[in-house]
Motif scaffolding. Structure first.
Motif, PDB file in Angstrom:
ATOM      1  N   ALA A 147       0.834  -1.206   0.000  1.00 37.03           N
ATOM      2  CA  ALA A 147       0.000   0.000   0.000  1.00 37.03           C
ATOM      3  C   ALA A 147       0.868   1.255   0.000  1.00 37.03           C
ATOM      4  O   ALA A 147       0.556   2.242  -0.682  1.00 37.03           O
ATOM      5  N   ARG A 189       0.809   4.082  -2.753  1.00 34.64           N
ATOM      6  CA  ARG A 189       0.565   5.464  -2.319  1.00 34.64           C
ATOM      7  C   ARG A 189       1.597   6.395  -2.953  1.00 34.64           C
ATOM      8  O   ARG A 189       1.257   7.460  -3.460  1.00 34.64           O
ATOM      9  N   ILE A 209      -6.614   4.136   0.427  1.00 32.30           N
ATOM     10  CA  ILE A 209      -5.400   3.642   1.094  1.00 32.30           C
ATOM     11  C   ILE A 209      -5.445   4.015   2.567  1.00 32.30           C
ATOM     12  O   ILE A 209      -5.198   3.179   3.440  1.00 32.30           O
ATOM     13  N   TYR A 258      -7.998   0.035   0.033  1.00 33.20           N
ATOM     14  CA  TYR A 258      -7.374   0.044  -1.292  1.00 33.20           C
ATOM     15  C   TYR A 258      -7.157  -1.380  -1.782  1.00 33.20           C
ATOM     16  O   TYR A 258      -6.800  -2.266  -1.016  1.00 33.20           O
TER      17      TYR A 258
END
Length: 123
Positions: free
Chosen positions: A6, A10, A84, A89
């Motif tokens: 993640a 991001r 996220i 996500y």
């Protein structure tokens, strides 16, 4: 999705967002900027050829349509960043299934799995 994955997505989304914001700003400057005669320094009151006016109008409308598309993508990126932060996500917002990592690598801002995206897209 693992926190490290993640975090990578991001960072990718933040990079995309920064690039698109720069593109949108440049497009806005081009669309709302000076006409061809102003750019060339010709500030006389002589009328310009109608074809030049048409070309300027076409270029402005084309640039504005590109801005609209980029703006939509920016909204999708913002929504993905929110997912996220929320820990959602990588999960399809339509059916709740896991979105394959390969799809996220291609479209990191997607909110839908392939099946749901195909249902939503007009043919």
């Amino acid at each position: 999705m693992k926190k490290t994955e993640a975090k990578d997505f991001r960072q990718l989304l933040l990079t995309l967002r920064a690039r698109l914001r720069g593109d949108v700003n440049a497009l806005a400057d081009a669309a709302l900027g000076k006409t061809r005669s102003e750019n060339s320094g010709d500030l006389s009151s002589m009328p310009i050829h109608m074809a030049d006016v048409g070309t300027d109008n076409f270029e402005q409308e084309f640039t504005l349509s590109l801005m609209e598309h980029d703006g939509s993508t920016l909204e999708q990126i913002e929504a993905a960043l929110e997912r996220i932060e929320a820990g959602a996500y990588g999960v399809c917002t339509e059916c709740g299934c896991k979105i394959p990592k390969a799809r996220l690598e291609v479209l990191p801002y997607t909110a839908h799995c392939v099946k749901c995206a195909e249902k939503a897209s007009p043919r």
